[in-house]
Design an enzyme around this catalytic site. Structure first.
Site, mmCIF file in Angstrom:
data_model
loop_
_atom_site.group_PDB
_atom_site.id
_atom_site.type_symbol
_atom_site.label_atom_id
_atom_site.label_comp_id
_atom_site.label_asym_id
_atom_site.label_seq_id
_atom_site.Cartn_x
_atom_site.Cartn_y
_atom_site.Cartn_z
ATOM 1 N N ASP A 13 73.916 143.184 128.311
ATOM 2 C CA ASP A 13 74.905 144.225 128.612
ATOM 3 C C ASP A 13 74.940 144.605 130.090
ATOM 4 O O ASP A 13 75.245 145.740 130.434
ATOM 5 C CB ASP A 13 74.647 145.490 127.757
ATOM 6 C CG ASP A 13 74.501 145.157 126.289
ATOM 7 O OD1 ASP A 13 75.343 144.396 125.791
ATOM 8 O OD2 ASP A 13 73.551 145.645 125.652
ATOM 9 N N LYS A 16 78.030 140.928 132.650
ATOM 10 C CA LYS A 16 78.281 139.520 132.987
ATOM 11 C C LYS A 16 79.742 139.151 132.765
ATOM 12 O O LYS A 16 80.326 138.407 133.536
ATOM 13 C CB LYS A 16 77.407 138.593 132.110
ATOM 14 C CG LYS A 16 75.928 138.792 132.295
ATOM 15 C CD LYS A 16 75.121 137.937 131.326
ATOM 16 C CE LYS A 16 75.186 138.380 129.877
ATOM 17 N NZ LYS A 16 74.563 139.660 129.567
ATOM 18 N N GLY A 40 78.656 140.467 123.038
ATOM 19 C CA GLY A 40 79.932 141.162 123.091
ATOM 20 C C GLY A 40 80.248 141.407 124.546
ATOM 21 O O GLY A 40 79.574 142.182 125.196
ATOM 22 N N HIS A 41 81.206 140.674 125.069
ATOM 23 C CA HIS A 41 81.587 140.870 126.458
ATOM 24 C C HIS A 41 82.855 141.711 126.500
ATOM 25 O O HIS A 41 83.876 141.298 125.983
ATOM 26 C CB HIS A 41 81.859 139.525 127.134
ATOM 27 C CG HIS A 41 80.597 138.757 127.407
ATOM 28 N ND1 HIS A 41 80.597 137.553 128.036
ATOM 29 C CD2 HIS A 41 79.317 139.042 127.151
ATOM 30 C CE1 HIS A 41 79.351 137.131 128.145
ATOM 31 N NE2 HIS A 41 78.563 138.012 127.604
ATOM 32 N N GLN A 219 73.463 137.718 126.251
ATOM 33 C CA GLN A 219 72.219 138.486 126.232
ATOM 34 C C GLN A 219 71.623 138.522 127.654
ATOM 35 O O GLN A 219 72.333 138.295 128.606
ATOM 36 C CB GLN A 219 71.197 137.930 125.231
ATOM 37 C CG GLN A 219 71.589 138.101 123.764
ATOM 38 C CD GLN A 219 72.571 137.056 123.271
ATOM 39 O OE1 GLN A 219 72.368 135.872 123.457
ATOM 40 N NE2 GLN A 219 73.646 137.493 122.661
HETATM 41 P P1 IMP Z 1 69.699 139.171 117.547
HETATM 42 O O1 IMP Z 1 70.078 138.381 118.760
HETATM 43 O O2 IMP Z 1 70.874 139.699 116.780
HETATM 44 O O3 IMP Z 1 68.717 138.459 116.675
HETATM 45 O O4 IMP Z 1 68.926 140.489 118.055
HETATM 46 C C1 IMP Z 1 67.672 140.418 118.708
HETATM 47 C C2 IMP Z 1 67.580 141.430 119.826
HETATM 48 O O5 IMP Z 1 68.480 141.069 120.859
HETATM 49 C C3 IMP Z 1 67.940 142.862 119.421
HETATM 50 O O6 IMP Z 1 67.150 143.769 120.167
HETATM 51 C C4 IMP Z 1 69.384 142.981 119.841
HETATM 52 O O7 IMP Z 1 69.770 144.308 120.078
HETATM 53 C C5 IMP Z 1 69.363 142.169 121.122
HETATM 54 N N1 IMP Z 1 70.659 141.617 121.475
HETATM 55 C C6 IMP Z 1 71.274 140.555 120.921
HETATM 56 N N2 IMP Z 1 72.443 140.322 121.514
HETATM 57 C C7 IMP Z 1 72.573 141.244 122.479
HETATM 58 C C8 IMP Z 1 73.568 141.488 123.482
HETATM 59 O O8 IMP Z 1 74.576 140.784 123.611
HETATM 60 N N3 IMP Z 1 73.318 142.556 124.303
HETATM 61 C C9 IMP Z 1 72.202 143.299 124.222
HETATM 62 N N4 IMP Z 1 71.259 143.093 123.322
HETATM 63 C C10 IMP Z 1 71.430 142.067 122.462
#
Ligand code: IMP
Length: 426
Positions: A13, A16, A40-41, A219
């Site tokens: 977040d 990017k 989510g961009h 991420q």
């Molecule tokens: P997962 O990727 O859904 O398995 O989540 C694993 C961890 O990564 C959790 O703490 C999520 O909140 C975090 N996470 C996954 N995708 C994002 C993102 O796009 N932005 C911020 N945190 C993310």
């Protein structure tokens, strides 16, 4: 070869999507190489907010958007995104790698069930089925995009998946009936068929011809499965090197890495966060910065810039320079802080620990700075013409200290959500 990677230097977040959107005009293709619809961009175009989970945001500018083999694709989400883009009058040029793995309803159910099973140790996943899809890929029982185009073999592979999931999902809700899920996957395959292709060949051809390709990280580096805060991480490699593996181009194709960081830090989900501020400052950042997950709507945890983590990310990615985002939001505070080291067990360190236990016990060593309240948009606009000298001294001090602490130049300062609210520094 002219490949440029944009990565997040924090826990995701960072903004990017905005940087990609801002520079995509200089590239022929924009590529996603890892993650899935957990990303989510948010991009503001013509005053309208758009959130992308799978489609690379560069398609808004007519660029070829590539979803690489390293991405895990929820076809339901992708089809919905294509539909909503069409409604908005955007006909995306999309190339979907035939090797990308497919996230099904079973994976989402499993993600949910496993999170509930972890109780107080829950990871706080986005529940989009990311971990289970990557686990099945590694276990070699996954379903790939190419399989959606071959209904007969898909049936056999899906049967295998159902039997593998049986003991995991038993007693944890009702999985979709086989025929219904199978029918959905075949239908999605038909809709996606025109976009499916051998992305690695296309990308390598483009790079050899001298076309510029932009790789869009999802991420952040601290969520990397190997180098992040495991197990409070995501399930893919998020650092720049993953761009090569996740799209089928050689490592030598990457000539530049852009690190994106917020002027403060946020984190969604569980896991240690040394510079978290659970008081008034954190609340202010959340409120003014609108710090709620683009994918899940969850409130983000907020805190100060962590230069220990930042330096570590710069090292892992080989970032050539940084873009600092949301300086307008941090500027709402009278005093601001940067953590430049940690105190762990009585010793000071500037290295990022390997375990959540050690990181959880780290006390940040802060440096404090004056804020830059009252810096209005007109001042920022002037900085676009005149450079950083047009900005208040306190802001210049802060950015200067970030450069020093990260060990790389800062090349861009963002002061608002829209594409235009960005000052490029030479
Ligand atoms: P997962 O990727 O859904 O398995 O989540 C694993 C961890 O990564 C959790 O703490 C999520 O909140 C975090 N996470 C996954 N995708 C994002 C993102 O796009 N932005 C911020 N945190 C993310």
């Amino acid at each position: 070869m002219p490949g440029v990677v944009v990565v997040g230097l924090q826990w995701g977040d960072e903004g990017k999507g905005k940087i990609v959107d801002s520079i995509a005009g200089n590239f022929e293709a924009v590529v996603r190489f890892q993650g899935g619809s957990n990303a989510g961009h948010t991009v503001v175009v013509g005053g309208q907010k758009r959130v992308f989970h799978l489609v690379p945001s560069g398609v808004l500018q007519g660029k070829l958007g590539v979803v690489g083999n390293g991405v895990v694709v929820d076809p339901k989400v992708l089809v919905e995104e294509l539909n909503s883009l069409e409604e908005a009058g955007v006909r995306p040029r999309l190339l979907l790698s035939d090797k990308a793995h497919v996230t099904t309803e079973l994976h989402k159910m499993q993600d949910e069930a496993e999170e509930l099973g972890r109780g107080g140790m829950a990871l706080g996943t986005t529940r989009r089925g990311i971990g289970p899809t990557y686990a099945d890929k590694a276990a070699r029982i996954g379903i790939r995009i190419i399989d959606l185009l071959h209904p007969d073999s898909l049936r056999e592979k899906l049967k295998g998946l159902y039997s593998a999931k049986d003991h995991i999902l038993r007693g944890r809700g009702e999985p979709p009936a086989f025929e219904s899920l199978y029918g959905d996957l075949v239908r999605y395959g038909e809709i996606l068929r025109p976009y499916v292709g051998r992305a690695e060949y296309t990308l390598n051809r483009m790079l050899s011809d001298g076309s510029r390709v932009l790789f869009e990280g999802a991420q952040g580096s601290l969520l990397d499965i190997d180098h992040g805060t495991y197990p409070y991480s995501t399930s893919s490699n998020t650092v720049a090197a993953a761009a090569a593996i996740g799209s089928g181009v050689p490592a030598s194709a990457i000539s530049e890495v852009i690190g994106v960081a917020k002027a403060y830090t946020t984190r969604v989900g569980g896991g240690p966060f040394p510079t978290e501020d659970t008081g008034e400052a954190g609340e202010t950042l959340r409120r003014i910065g609108g710090e709620y997950g683009a994918t899940t709507g969850r409130p983000r945890r907020c805190g100060w810039f962590d230069a220990v983590a930042g330096r570590y990310s710069v090292m892992l990615n080989g970032a050539n320079y940084a873009m600092i985002m949301k300086l307008d939001v941090l500027g709402e505070l009278n005093r601001v802080k940067i953590a430049t080291a940690y105190r762990i067990d009585g010793a000071t360190t500037d290295e990022f620990p390997s375990t959540p236990e050690e990181l959880g016990g780290a006390a940040p060593v802060y440096e404090e700075f004056d804020g830059w309240r009252g810096t209005d948009k007109a001042v920022w606009e002037r900085a676009k013409e005149e450079g950083i000298s047009a900005l208040p001294k306190s802001l210049r001090n802060y950015v200067g200290r970030l450069e020093e602490a990260l060990g790389i130049p800062v090349r861009g300062l963002s002061y608002g959500p829209s594409r235009e609210e960005l000052v490029y520094l030479d």
